[in-house]
Design a protein around this motif. Structure first.
Motif, PDB file in Angstrom:
ATOM      1  N   GLY A  58       0.935  -1.703  -0.132  1.00 51.06           N
ATOM      2  CA  GLY A  58       0.055   0.482   0.084  1.00 51.06           C
ATOM      3  C   GLY A  58       0.971   1.174  -0.007  1.00 51.06           C
ATOM      4  N   GLN A  59       0.113   2.110  -0.519  1.00 52.41           N
ATOM      5  CA  GLN A  59       0.617   3.372  -0.684  1.00 52.41           C
ATOM      6  C   GLN A  59       1.004   4.262   0.513  1.00 52.41           C
ATOM      7  OE1 GLN A  59      -0.683   5.744  -4.528  1.00 52.41           O
ATOM      8  NE2 GLN A  59      -0.465   2.914  -5.154  1.00 52.41           N
ATOM      9  N   THR A  60       2.492   5.086   0.459  1.00 51.59           N
ATOM     10  CA  THR A  60       2.406   5.814   1.640  1.00 51.59           C
ATOM     11  C   THR A  60       1.490   6.887   1.546  1.00 51.59           C
ATOM     12  OG1 THR A  60       3.788   7.006   0.530  1.00 51.59           O
ATOM     13  CG2 THR A  60       4.713   5.173   2.202  1.00 51.59           C
ATOM     14  N   ARG A  61       1.664   7.235   0.368  1.00 53.35           N
ATOM     15  CA  ARG A  61       0.506   8.498   0.473  1.00 53.35           C
ATOM     16  C   ARG A  61      -0.930   8.160   0.083  1.00 53.35           C
ATOM     17  NH1 ARG A  61       4.011   9.764  -3.388  1.00 53.35           N
ATOM     18  NH2 ARG A  61       5.310  11.268  -4.050  1.00 53.35           N
ATOM     19  N   GLU A  62      -1.810   7.117  -0.268  1.00 54.56           N
ATOM     20  CA  GLU A  62      -3.350   6.619   0.354  1.00 54.56           C
ATOM     21  C   GLU A  62      -3.308   6.434   2.237  1.00 54.56           C
ATOM     22  OE1 GLU A  62      -5.040   5.902  -1.317  1.00 54.56           O
ATOM     23  OE2 GLU A  62      -6.648   5.178   0.210  1.00 54.56           O
ATOM     24  N   LEU A  63      -2.131   6.145   2.671  1.00 57.00           N
ATOM     25  CA  LEU A  63      -2.369   6.066   3.705  1.00 57.00           C
ATOM     26  C   LEU A  63      -2.605   7.310   4.895  1.00 57.00           C
ATOM     27  CD1 LEU A  63      -1.749   4.862   7.474  1.00 57.00           C
ATOM     28  CD2 LEU A  63       0.317   5.147   6.182  1.00 57.00           C
ATOM     29  N   ALA A  64      -1.219   8.725   4.199  1.00 53.38           N
ATOM     30  CA  ALA A  64      -1.817   9.392   4.535  1.00 53.38           C
ATOM     31  C   ALA A  64      -2.949  10.339   4.677  1.00 53.38           C
ATOM     32  CB  ALA A  64      -0.366  11.022   4.064  1.00 53.38           C
ATOM     33  N   LYS A  65      -3.694   9.549   2.867  1.00 51.64           N
ATOM     34  CA  LYS A  65      -4.390  10.432   3.041  1.00 51.64           C
ATOM     35  C   LYS A  65      -5.729   9.815   4.091  1.00 51.64           C
ATOM     36  CE  LYS A  65      -5.710  11.031  -1.008  1.00 51.64           C
ATOM     37  NZ  LYS A  65      -6.007  10.079  -2.752  1.00 51.64           N
ATOM     38  N   ARG A  66      -5.703   8.890   4.368  1.00 48.62           N
ATOM     39  CA  ARG A  66      -7.161   8.848   5.480  1.00 48.62           C
ATOM     40  C   ARG A  66      -6.895   8.583   7.054  1.00 48.62           C
ATOM     41  NH1 ARG A  66      -7.702   2.117   5.161  1.00 48.62           N
ATOM     42  NH2 ARG A  66      -7.830   2.045   2.013  1.00 48.62           N
ATOM     43  N   LEU A  67      -5.205   9.301   6.515  1.00 43.81           N
ATOM     44  CA  LEU A  67      -4.747   9.511   7.907  1.00 43.81           C
ATOM     45  C   LEU A  67      -5.274  11.596   8.028  1.00 43.81           C
ATOM     46  CD1 LEU A  67      -1.841   8.256   8.855  1.00 43.81           C
ATOM     47  CD2 LEU A  67      -3.403   8.553  10.531  1.00 43.81           C
ATOM     48  N   ASN A  68      -5.843  11.884   7.551  1.00 41.92           N
ATOM     49  CA  ASN A  68      -5.863  13.612   6.757  1.00 41.92           C
ATOM     50  C   ASN A  68      -4.344  13.938   6.988  1.00 41.92           C
ATOM     51  OD1 ASN A  68      -8.088  14.441   5.257  1.00 41.92           O
ATOM     52  ND2 ASN A  68      -9.522  13.222   7.586  1.00 41.92           N
ATOM     53  N   ILE A  69      -3.438  13.499   6.956  1.00 42.95           N
ATOM     54  CA  ILE A  69      -2.353  14.788   6.495  1.00 42.95           C
ATOM     55  C   ILE A  69      -1.595  14.038   5.407  1.00 42.95           C
ATOM     56  CG2 ILE A  69      -1.710  13.653   8.986  1.00 42.95           C
ATOM     57  CD1 ILE A  69       0.114  11.489   8.501  1.00 42.95           C
ATOM     58  N   THR A  70      -0.098  15.060   5.838  1.00 40.03           N
ATOM     59  CA  THR A  70      -0.106  15.414   4.075  1.00 40.03           C
ATOM     60  C   THR A  70       1.065  13.902   3.608  1.00 40.03           C
ATOM     61  OG1 THR A  70       1.616  16.681   4.713  1.00 40.03           O
ATOM     62  CG2 THR A  70      -0.062  17.130   3.663  1.00 40.03           C
ATOM     63  N   GLN A  71       1.319  12.464   3.395  1.00 42.53           N
ATOM     64  CA  GLN A  71       2.661  12.272   2.307  1.00 42.53           C
ATOM     65  C   GLN A  71       3.969  12.866   3.397  1.00 42.53           C
ATOM     66  OE1 GLN A  71       5.524  12.333  -0.079  1.00 42.53           O
ATOM     67  NE2 GLN A  71       5.550   9.633   0.113  1.00 42.53           N
ATOM     68  N   PRO A  72       4.720  13.797   3.230  1.00 42.72           N
ATOM     69  CA  PRO A  72       6.045  13.680   3.751  1.00 42.72           C
ATOM     70  C   PRO A  72       5.948  14.119   5.431  1.00 42.72           C
ATOM     71  CG  PRO A  72       5.319  14.925   1.787  1.00 42.72           C
ATOM     72  CD  PRO A  72       3.834  14.854   2.816  1.00 42.72           C
ATOM     73  N   LEU A  73       4.685  14.263   6.217  1.00 46.54           N
ATOM     74  CA  LEU A  73       5.075  13.703   7.503  1.00 46.54           C
ATOM     75  C   LEU A  73       4.653  12.692   8.449  1.00 46.54           C
ATOM     76  CD1 LEU A  73       3.943  15.760   9.688  1.00 46.54           C
ATOM     77  CD2 LEU A  73       1.786  15.341  10.181  1.00 46.54           C
ATOM     78  N   LEU A  74       4.377  11.468   7.206  1.00 47.76           N
ATOM     79  CA  LEU A  74       4.978  10.136   7.502  1.00 47.76           C
ATOM     80  C   LEU A  74       6.482   9.914   7.807  1.00 47.76           C
ATOM     81  CD1 LEU A  74       3.003   7.991   4.902  1.00 47.76           C
ATOM     82  CD2 LEU A  74       2.518   8.381   7.767  1.00 47.76           C
ATOM     83  N   TYR A  75       7.070  10.778   7.380  1.00 50.16           N
ATOM     84  CA  TYR A  75       8.751  10.968   7.460  1.00 50.16           C
ATOM     85  C   TYR A  75       8.877  11.364   8.358  1.00 50.16           C
ATOM     86  CZ  TYR A  75       8.153   7.753   3.365  1.00 50.16           C
ATOM     87  OH  TYR A  75       8.420   6.701   2.066  1.00 50.16           O
ATOM     88  N   ARG A  76       8.348  12.822   8.903  1.00 48.57           N
ATOM     89  CA  ARG A  76       8.862  13.140  10.297  1.00 48.57           C
ATOM     90  C   ARG A  76       8.718  11.795  11.669  1.00 48.57           C
ATOM     91  NH1 ARG A  76      10.227  18.565  12.032  1.00 48.57           N
ATOM     92  NH2 ARG A  76       9.819  18.815  13.941  1.00 48.57           N
ATOM     93  N   TYR A  77       7.868  10.765  11.787  1.00 44.34           N
ATOM     94  CA  TYR A  77       7.858  10.010  12.314  1.00 44.34           C
ATOM     95  C   TYR A  77       8.359   8.385  12.498  1.00 44.34           C
ATOM     96  CZ  TYR A  77       4.910  13.471  14.272  1.00 44.34           C
ATOM     97  OH  TYR A  77       3.956  14.320  14.780  1.00 44.34           O
ATOM     98  N   PHE A  78       8.841   8.245  10.982  1.00 42.36           N
ATOM     99  CA  PHE A  78       9.030   7.254  10.749  1.00 42.36           C
ATOM    100  C   PHE A  78      10.384   7.203   9.865  1.00 42.36           C
ATOM    101  CE2 PHE A  78       5.414   6.234  12.351  1.00 42.36           C
ATOM    102  CZ  PHE A  78       5.156   4.928  13.517  1.00 42.36           C
TER     103      PHE A  78
END
Lengths: 228, 228
Positions: B45-65
């Motif tokens: 599954g794509q990080t962009r799709e995950l981010a969308k479900r979280l209502n955040i932007t995809q690069p924010l995931l990379y702040r945490y992981f």
DNA sequence: AACACTATTTATCATATGATAAACAAGAAT
DNA sequence: ATTCTTGTTTATCATATGATAAATAGTGTT
């Protein structure tokens, strides 16, 4: 800079390329390798990697299959068809031997059919995507094997027939339990990657014996001991 | 071409963006959604799709992981840890009740722990990749539950102890059969997508009864009826 | 009110990957 | 030998996707 011409004798070089097979042959070859490949790495495996394993170039795949999904569908079909023996149902219904013996005969052939690397992994790859593939297959198992088995057990134990007292979901679940206890072997081996059980036939037969000993009591509880 | 300025009042527009959570909170939120997401669509599954479900932007995931794999590993851990109750082994060993009762107690709690959408699918996603994750988990089941159970059944049936006559691979396989007959439910539901069995507790208990009735005979065959 | 800190977003890159078009070549037909 | 057919390869495109850098904005502090 002298541009050395390295391609004077393309025949003598290390290029056994351009095999040029007959379309039928090539297609079969692709499907066979695709089964192994997708079973191993999943349907997200890349077409370039598959082509490499086949010693062909990636665009050639598109000569034989319109899209990657087309190839995947073909892999499904190959596993789904070709591997179900219609006689199995007859074996379960064959009242010339006890139910336990019929089950042993059935699972002796069924087990190696599905408990192997390709079948197991393709089947689970399918399950992880939301194709109806698995539902269709399980329907086959339920209707051609387990429900038939319910009726045969009722008969052997002199319990009311399935026409008289219909098979309840709970009763059917017990037969799924038998099936699960046997095929779970394959899941442990090929999905979880644990070591194989020794003597699969003997172990499976023991599981069948355990089941038959216990089902007598349980099915009587569920159905009631009414006359046949 | 009049370029209409559409961004005069960014506050009044339909943008409830920039929620700004505390890092701890955001991280937990991401992990929780990642479990559901990857369980559903797989680890591809794509990080962009995950981010969308979280209502955040995809690069924010990379702040945490640090990487996607880092997030995936975290998901594994979350499922693997936090969900094994160390008391289970004690329950199996508790000789104040019959083995059948202990098993029913155990599976009543174990079943819902693993037979649910997220656990089942994450576990199988892991199996389709070649991580040692599944092996480690099954080792736990084997050593803390099934081998303990072998010993308890031997004791209850007045058969030679496991110290006297070691548990053979074939004997252990029978217990894997019990386990498989029960957890196969979850596979059918969440991997194959078939409908749920009614009354899982009652059905599981019936499977345990079937097993206990049959194991008496089979284990005696394997171990021999030698004195305790 | 001005400032500092940092959670979050915008813009962007590099590569991977499914797919297509045109060039090439092996074997058959003439 | 020449030509034709078509199986196969080379070159290439368009998009998807993991990842990064810089800009933006929410919240607390002075």
């Amino acid at each position: 800079m002298t541009k050395v011409d390295k391609r004077k004798k393309p025949k003598a070089e290390t290029s056994p390329k351009r095999s040029r097979l007959l379309p039928d042959e090539r297609e079969k070859q692709i499907v066979a390798e695709a089964i192994r490949f997708f079973a191993e790495v999943g349907f997200d495996g890349q077409t370039r990697e598959l082509a490499k394993r086949l010693n062909i170039t990636q665009p050639l795949l598109y000569r034989y299959f319109p899209t990657k999904q087309g190839l995947v569908d073909r892999v499904y079909k190959e596993i789904y068809l070709n591997r179900w023996n219609p006689e199995w149902q007859d074996w379960i219904e064959d009242r010339s031997t006890p139910v336990a013996a019929r089950l042993k005969r059935f699972y002796t052939e069924y087990y190696p059919t599905i408990v192997n690397h390709d079948w197991m992994r393709i089947f689970f790859q399918a399950g992880m995507r939301n194709v109806g593939f698995n539902q269709r297959y399980l329907k086959l198992v339920r209707e051609r094997i387990l429900l038939v088995l319910c009726a045969e057990v009722r008969h052997e134990l002199d319990l009311p027939s399935v026409a008289t007292v219909p098979v309840s979901p709970a009763e059917l679940e017990l037969y799924w339990g038998l099936h699960g206890s046997i095929v779970y072997d394959g899941i442990r081996q090929y999905i979880y990657g644990t070591t194989v059980p020794p003597e699969p036939v003997a172990v499976t037969n023991a599981k069948i014996d355990i089941f038959m000993a216990g089902i007598k009591i349980e099915v009587a509880k569920l159905v009631g001991k009414g006359q046949k």
